[in-house]
Design an enzyme around this catalytic site. Structure first.
Site, mmCIF file in Angstrom:
data_model
loop_
_atom_site.group_PDB
_atom_site.id
_atom_site.type_symbol
_atom_site.label_atom_id
_atom_site.label_comp_id
_atom_site.label_asym_id
_atom_site.label_seq_id
_atom_site.Cartn_x
_atom_site.Cartn_y
_atom_site.Cartn_z
ATOM 1 N N CYS A 110 0.808 -1.217 0.000
ATOM 2 C CA CYS A 110 0.000 0.000 0.000
ATOM 3 C C CYS A 110 0.844 1.271 0.000
ATOM 4 O O CYS A 110 0.338 2.353 -0.310
ATOM 5 C CB CYS A 110 -0.937 -0.009 1.193
ATOM 6 S SG CYS A 110 -2.044 -1.434 1.215
ATOM 7 N N HIS A 236 -2.870 6.772 3.165
ATOM 8 C CA HIS A 236 -3.404 5.551 2.577
ATOM 9 C C HIS A 236 -4.836 5.358 3.054
ATOM 10 O O HIS A 236 -5.131 5.481 4.244
ATOM 11 C CB HIS A 236 -2.538 4.354 2.976
ATOM 12 C CG HIS A 236 -3.141 3.034 2.632
ATOM 13 N ND1 HIS A 236 -3.728 2.790 1.412
ATOM 14 C CD2 HIS A 236 -3.270 1.887 3.356
ATOM 15 C CE1 HIS A 236 -4.190 1.550 1.396
ATOM 16 N NE2 HIS A 236 -3.923 0.983 2.567
ATOM 17 N N ASN A 266 -10.430 0.257 0.094
ATOM 18 C CA ASN A 266 -8.967 0.206 0.150
ATOM 19 C C ASN A 266 -8.455 -0.249 -1.214
ATOM 20 O O ASN A 266 -8.617 -1.409 -1.578
ATOM 21 C CB ASN A 266 -8.546 -0.756 1.256
ATOM 22 C CG ASN A 266 -7.038 -0.903 1.385
ATOM 23 O OD1 ASN A 266 -6.274 -0.535 0.493
ATOM 24 N ND2 ASN A 266 -6.591 -1.455 2.497
#
Length: 310
Positions: A110, A236, A266
């Protein structure tokens, strides 16, 4: 000196709501929102990681007014790509008619996009390229276990891209990056040839909310910016509770905070450029305002920097 000269983003058309997920696993809209803040996510049906990346990259190039011949480097940050050779970056370059750039994929989970952004920044500063194209692209639906309610409720697909260019003023601050490989198995892909995303959600939550804020503040310090001066914060987009905790600890009450996780879920390495590009497109952050980018995840890794909003 370097700057982000333009951004672009792309998401699939299909929207999967929490109610849709409730038909697949034992979950509900209330349960998902309470624990993650996520209301919906986009799922790519007929698009590949390359399709998503190329669409976002093409928009960034057009917005920058930079021709394909001028791009000296293409980096695609991804952890969900099935293709290994040629790289997604090479395929994107081919799609966009970029003739001779160095192309490679970067996998830092990520934290991939902010890591790739720093890599491109260093390339341009060193004079090895005048313009670099950096993309975060993920098709997490390809690596999702749709029977695991702890992970399938989180993930979505999309891409965001940035053109990094040589400039007369410094608009990209020094990177703060690192990793804790002793906890590497906390977030992982299981079965290399039929990968499935897996994580220890509670461990990740504790790590992100108790250990990462000092690194985010350090990125501000290295850029010569006080947190209170930030015009925006784009972390993030893992979980709304994590985002809110980090922002409180960073201490930037006036900053516009990206919360794209609510509608996009996500999207791993795509989440920071996707959220940033949307904020810029809607002009929620003024051009030239300092924005903290900070990403974290598999590795366990983190990377962040302060940039001036294009």
């Amino acid at each position: 000196m370097t700057r982000i000269s333009a951004l672009g983003h792309h998401q699939p058309e299909h929207v999967m709501t929490n109610d849709d997920l409730g038909k697949l696993v034992d979950t509900s809209d209330e349960w998902i929102k309470k624990r993650t803040g996520i209301a919906a996510r986009r799922i790519a049906r007929d698009e590949s990681v390359t399709d998503l990346a190329a669409a976002a990259a093409g928009k960034a190039l057009a917005a920058a007014g930079v021709g394909p011949d001028a791009i000296g480097q293409v980096i695609v940050a991804t952890c969900s790509a099935i293709d290994r050779v040629p790289s997604i970056a090479a395929q994107v370059a081919g799609r966009l008619g970029i003739p001779s750039a160095v192309t490679f994929d970067l996998n830092n989970g990520c934290a991939g996009f902010t890591t790739a952004l720093a890599t491109a920044d260093h390339t341009v500063r060193a004079g090895a390229a005048r313009h670099a194209l950096v993309v975060g692209a993920e098709k997490m639906s390809d690596v999702t276990d749709w029977t695991d309610r702890s992970s399938c409720v989180l993930l979505g697909d999309g891409a965001g891209a940035a053109v990094v260019s040589a400039a007369e003023e410094d608009h990209i601050g020094p990177v703060v990056w690192g990793s804790d490989p002793s906890r590497g198995k906390t977030v992982r892909m299981l079965d290399a040839w039929q990968p499935r995303f897996s994580q220890d959600g509670q461990s990740v939550f504790r790590w992100a909310t108790t250990e990462l804020a000092p690194f985010a503040r350090q990125a501000c310090e290295r850029a010569g910016i006080e947190p209170g001066e930030l015009g925006g914060i784009v972390t993030h987009q893992a979980n709304l509770r994590i985002i809110e905790s980090l922002v409180r600890q960073i201490g930037a009450p006036q900053a516009v905070v990206a919360q794209d996780v609510v509608q996009s879920g996500n999207t791993s390495a795509a989440s920071v450029p996707l959220a940033l590009a949307k904020l810029v497109e809607r002009r929620e952050i003024p051009a030239g305002a300092p924005v903290l980018l900070f990403a974290f995840g598999g590795g366990l890794s983190w990377a962040g920097q302060v940039v001036r909003c294009p």
